[in-house]
Design a protein around this motif. Sequence first.
Motif, PDB file in Angstrom:
ATOM      1  N   HIS A 106      62.499-107.800  35.414  1.00  0.00           N
ATOM      2  CA  HIS A 106      61.222-107.339  35.962  1.00  0.00           C
ATOM      3  C   HIS A 106      60.632-106.143  35.219  1.00  0.00           C
ATOM      4  N   LYS A 140      51.373-104.733  36.114  1.00  0.00           N
ATOM      5  CA  LYS A 140      52.684-105.309  36.439  1.00  0.00           C
ATOM      6  C   LYS A 140      53.750-104.226  36.551  1.00  0.00           C
ATOM      7  N   VAL A 144      56.285-102.936  39.748  1.00  0.00           N
ATOM      8  CA  VAL A 144      57.736-102.777  39.653  1.00  0.00           C
ATOM      9  C   VAL A 144      58.137-101.359  40.045  1.00  0.00           C
TER      10      VAL A 144
END
Length: 217
Positions: A106, A140, A144
Amino acid sequence: MVLKVFGNPISTCTVRVLACIEEIGLEYELVPVDLTTGEHKRPPHIHRNPFGQIPALQDGDLILFESRVINRYLVRKYGKGTDLLREESLVDSVSVDQWMEVETQHFNGPISTLVFQHVFLPIFFGGSTDEKVVAAEAEKLGKVLDVYEAKLSKTKFLAGDFYSLADLHHLSYVHYLITSTPHGSLFHSRPHVKAWWDAISSRPASKKVLAALSFSS
């Protein structure tokens, strides 16, 4: 016998291994591999890593590639006293495994793209940063880091209240992102993430290897 690390001191994956070696306190030799001439794609290095990447580790007759695998090997063979894998506790060791997997699955994707776009692409390849790619990957990474912020509000480090490979594996990319890109606020704006970064980056082993990562965008 002194360990040999075939790589480059500004390579994120090489630094990942060097940080582990320094944390354990082992003697090693860093054998430079010149990426600009394609040395990593030719013998003898291609025999160390068939994918033509760095780093590779030589420990006697054993040769390994893939930085995260190298680190697990080093801790299991030489670094049991460091507790970097917490293998004496099933619950702790599974937590370390889980957060190492999070880093790989991730975290690494978006942060490595951001560092590539801002640092390696313009400096080594003469390219221009793609702002659309940057915007998407920054979003993104922020998501995370929201997960990290929630976890780190409960424990000092990712796998628990102890430093482990799960934390160490983040060092090189985060350092580049904070020092050489405009996205340091992704870390500084999250107080628990910032405290975690301050803690892991200020360790003597971390400071020693991160000192070589000195590019600016």
